[in-house]
Each structure stands twice: as structure tokens, then as C-alpha cells.
Scaffold this motif. Structure first.
Motif, PDB file in Angstrom:
ATOM      1  N   ASN A  50       0.809  -1.226   0.000  1.00  0.00           N
ATOM      2  CA  ASN A  50       0.000   0.000   0.000  1.00  0.00           C
ATOM      3  C   ASN A  50       0.841   1.275   0.000  1.00  0.00           C
ATOM      4  OD1 ASN A  50      -2.529  -1.415  -0.005  1.00  0.00           O
ATOM      5  ND2 ASN A  50      -2.179  -1.857   2.151  1.00  0.00           N
ATOM      6  N   GLN A  51       2.128   1.148  -0.307  1.00  0.00           N
ATOM      7  CA  GLN A  51       3.000   2.308  -0.450  1.00  0.00           C
ATOM      8  C   GLN A  51       3.652   2.242  -1.830  1.00  0.00           C
ATOM      9  OE1 GLN A  51       5.902   2.367   2.721  1.00  0.00           O
ATOM     10  NE2 GLN A  51       4.386   1.750   4.232  1.00  0.00           N
ATOM     11  N   VAL A  52       3.965   3.420  -2.358  1.00  0.00           N
ATOM     12  CA  VAL A  52       4.606   3.463  -3.674  1.00  0.00           C
ATOM     13  C   VAL A  52       6.058   3.013  -3.556  1.00  0.00           C
ATOM     14  CG1 VAL A  52       5.294   4.944  -5.596  1.00  0.00           C
ATOM     15  CG2 VAL A  52       3.102   5.327  -4.444  1.00  0.00           C
ATOM     16  N   VAL A  53       6.440   2.076  -4.423  1.00  0.00           N
ATOM     17  CA  VAL A  53       7.840   1.652  -4.538  1.00  0.00           C
ATOM     18  C   VAL A  53       8.338   2.248  -5.855  1.00  0.00           C
ATOM     19  CG1 VAL A  53       9.413  -0.306  -4.764  1.00  0.00           C
ATOM     20  CG2 VAL A  53       7.410  -0.490  -3.263  1.00  0.00           C
ATOM     21  N   HIS A  98       1.589   6.820 -11.723  1.00  0.00           N
ATOM     22  CA  HIS A  98       2.190   7.537 -12.842  1.00  0.00           C
ATOM     23  C   HIS A  98       3.364   8.425 -12.410  1.00  0.00           C
ATOM     24  CE1 HIS A  98       2.431   9.119 -16.865  1.00  0.00           C
ATOM     25  NE2 HIS A  98       2.458  10.346 -16.360  1.00  0.00           N
ATOM     26  N   GLY A  99       4.480   8.205 -13.095  1.00  0.00           N
ATOM     27  CA  GLY A  99       5.666   9.018 -12.869  1.00  0.00           C
ATOM     28  C   GLY A  99       6.441   8.681 -11.604  1.00  0.00           C
ATOM     29  N   LYS A 100       5.946   7.709 -10.819  1.00  0.00           N
ATOM     30  CA  LYS A 100       6.614   7.400  -9.547  1.00  0.00           C
ATOM     31  C   LYS A 100       7.066   5.956  -9.461  1.00  0.00           C
ATOM     32  CE  LYS A 100       4.674  11.117  -7.013  1.00  0.00           C
ATOM     33  NZ  LYS A 100       3.747  11.681  -6.153  1.00  0.00           N
ATOM     34  N   GLY A 101       6.147   5.012  -9.657  1.00  0.00           N
ATOM     35  CA  GLY A 101       6.511   3.609  -9.509  1.00  0.00           C
ATOM     36  C   GLY A 101       5.269   2.732  -9.415  1.00  0.00           C
ATOM     37  N   TYR A 102       5.324   1.777  -8.501  1.00  0.00           N
ATOM     38  CA  TYR A 102       4.250   0.792  -8.392  1.00  0.00           C
ATOM     39  C   TYR A 102       3.829   0.622  -6.935  1.00  0.00           C
ATOM     40  CZ  TYR A 102       5.494  -0.403 -13.139  1.00  0.00           C
ATOM     41  OH  TYR A 102       5.747  -0.347 -14.477  1.00  0.00           O
TER      42      TYR A 102
END
Length: 106
Positions: A50-53, A98-102
Motif C-alpha cells: 500500500n506504499q509506492v515503490v 504515474h511518474g513514480k513507480g508501483y
């Protein structure tokens, strides 16, 4: 089918059980083998559920620590393969930020 290993290093992902040290997923007793890179990516995603990697972190941890230079497309292809293996359980998702990761949602 092989019996599901009884190992302490597992994580539940929806209906899946992820055995990190073996690099396998189990779903209702069925074994789904992961490549070393898929297992590393899944470990990073599940450890940060539940956090952006970030793509950069994925690239560094999966490839560059081995001295291999990669492009972001390699990450996209790897995530696509993981999504296919996880598709048997619709409650487990790897979403693109988008633009950050997964982000792993389970």
C-alpha cells in the motif's frame, strides 16, 4: 502437485502465499515459480504494501546491485510478468503510480 512447503518465511497476499526464500507463490496448493528478479520485486512490493515503490528503487535493488545497467522498460516488463502470475486472484493488484513507480494492493 508437489506439497506446499511448510516454511516460516511466507507472506499472505490475498489467496496467495509467497515463500520468499524459495521464490514461489502458492495458490490453493498449486505452485507458481518465480524468477529471481520476480521474487526480488515481489519482496520489495510486499514489504512496502500500500506504499509506492519507486522505479529507481526497483532498478537498483533488482539489477544495479549486480552491476547491471537497465532502463525503466525492464521494470515495466518484470511487473507485467508478475501481474500475470498474480492474475488468478483479482484482490491482489500491482498498480502503476504515474511518474513514480508501483504499489502492491492486497
Amino acid at each position: 502437485a508437489e506439497p506446499v512447503p511448510r516454511i516460516a518465511d511466507h507472506k499472505r497476499l490475498g489467496n496467495f502465499v509467497f515463500f520468499e526464500s524459495k521464490g514461489i507463490l502458492s495458490l490453493n496448493g498449486e505452485i507458481i515459480e518465480l524468477s529471481v528478479k520476480e521474487a526480488k520485486a515481489l519482496h520489495l512490493l510486499t514489504s512496502n504494501q500500500n506504499q509506492v515503490v519507486g522505479r529507481d528503487l526497483l532498478m537498483k535493488d533488482i539489477w544495479e546491485d549486480d552491476g547491471v545497467f537497465v532502463i525503466t522498460r525492464n521494470v515495466d516488463v518484470l511487473i507485467s510478468k508478475l501481474r500475470k502470475k498474480l492474475s488468478a486472484d483479482p484482490s491482489v493488484k500491482i498498480v502503476n503510480v504515474h511518474g513514480k513507480g508501483y504499489k502492491m494492493i492486497a
